[in-house]
Design a protein around this motif. Structure first.
Motif, short mmCIF file in Angstrom:
data_model
loop_
_atom_site.label_atom_id
_atom_site.label_comp_id
_atom_site.label_asym_id
_atom_site.label_seq_id
_atom_site.Cartn_x
_atom_site.Cartn_y
_atom_site.Cartn_z
N LEU A 167 42.57 28.09 56.22
CA LEU A 167 42.05 29.44 56.01
C LEU A 167 41.39 29.65 54.65
O LEU A 167 40.64 30.60 54.48
N VAL A 168 41.70 28.80 53.66
CA VAL A 168 41.08 28.92 52.34
C VAL A 168 40.45 27.59 51.96
O VAL A 168 40.82 26.55 52.48
N ASP A 169 39.49 27.63 51.04
CA ASP A 169 38.76 26.41 50.68
C ASP A 169 39.66 25.31 50.15
O ASP A 169 39.63 24.20 50.62
N ASP A 170 40.46 25.61 49.15
CA ASP A 170 41.35 24.60 48.57
C ASP A 170 42.60 25.29 48.03
O ASP A 170 42.60 25.80 46.91
N PRO A 171 43.67 25.32 48.81
CA PRO A 171 44.88 26.03 48.37
C PRO A 171 45.56 25.38 47.17
O PRO A 171 46.44 25.97 46.56
N ARG A 172 45.12 24.18 46.79
CA ARG A 172 45.73 23.49 45.64
C ARG A 172 45.05 23.85 44.31
O ARG A 172 45.52 23.48 43.26
N SER A 173 43.94 24.56 44.37
CA SER A 173 43.25 24.91 43.12
C SER A 173 43.25 26.44 42.94
O SER A 173 43.37 27.18 43.91
N LEU A 174 43.08 26.86 41.69
CA LEU A 174 43.12 28.28 41.39
C LEU A 174 42.18 28.57 40.23
O LEU A 174 42.24 27.90 39.20
N ASP A 175 41.32 29.55 40.39
CA ASP A 175 40.49 30.05 39.31
C ASP A 175 41.01 31.43 38.96
O ASP A 175 41.24 32.26 39.85
N HIS A 176 41.20 31.66 37.69
CA HIS A 176 41.68 32.96 37.22
C HIS A 176 40.57 33.57 36.36
O HIS A 176 40.19 33.01 35.34
N ILE A 177 40.06 34.71 36.79
CA ILE A 177 38.96 35.36 36.09
C ILE A 177 39.34 36.81 35.83
O ILE A 177 39.77 37.52 36.74
N VAL A 178 39.18 37.25 34.61
CA VAL A 178 39.41 38.64 34.25
C VAL A 178 38.06 39.23 33.84
O VAL A 178 37.39 38.73 32.95
N VAL A 179 37.66 40.30 34.53
CA VAL A 179 36.41 40.97 34.23
C VAL A 179 36.72 42.32 33.61
O VAL A 179 37.49 43.10 34.18
N GLU A 180 36.17 42.58 32.46
CA GLU A 180 36.42 43.86 31.78
C GLU A 180 35.15 44.65 31.65
O GLU A 180 34.09 44.19 31.61
#
Length: 65
Positions: free
Chosen positions: A52-65
């Motif tokens: 269901l997701v592209d790669d469940p082993r990777s994670l990008d964390h992005i904070v937009v202000e």
């Protein structure tokens, strides 16, 4: 917030906050939403995550202000 991927069960869990789960909904097959007593979202659980997701082993964390 925590993101946990369990490869053995192919389950992805996104925990938004520590709270006691009082209820849940599963509107879509394989995707469960946990709620607390005040009906606030506690976590998402995704079964068969690798389908269901592209790669469940990777994670990008992005904070937009």
């Amino acid at each position: 917030m925590k993101v946990i991927y369990e490869a053995a069960t192919d389950t992805l869990r996104i925990i938004f906050r520590d709270a006691v789960v009082e209820d849940f909904s599963e509107d879509r097959s394989g995707v469960k939403v946990d709620y607390d007593a005040d009906d606030k979202i506690v976590a998402f659980n995704i079964r068969q995550a690798s389908k269901l997701v592209d790669d469940p082993r990777s994670l990008d964390h992005i904070v937009v202000e």
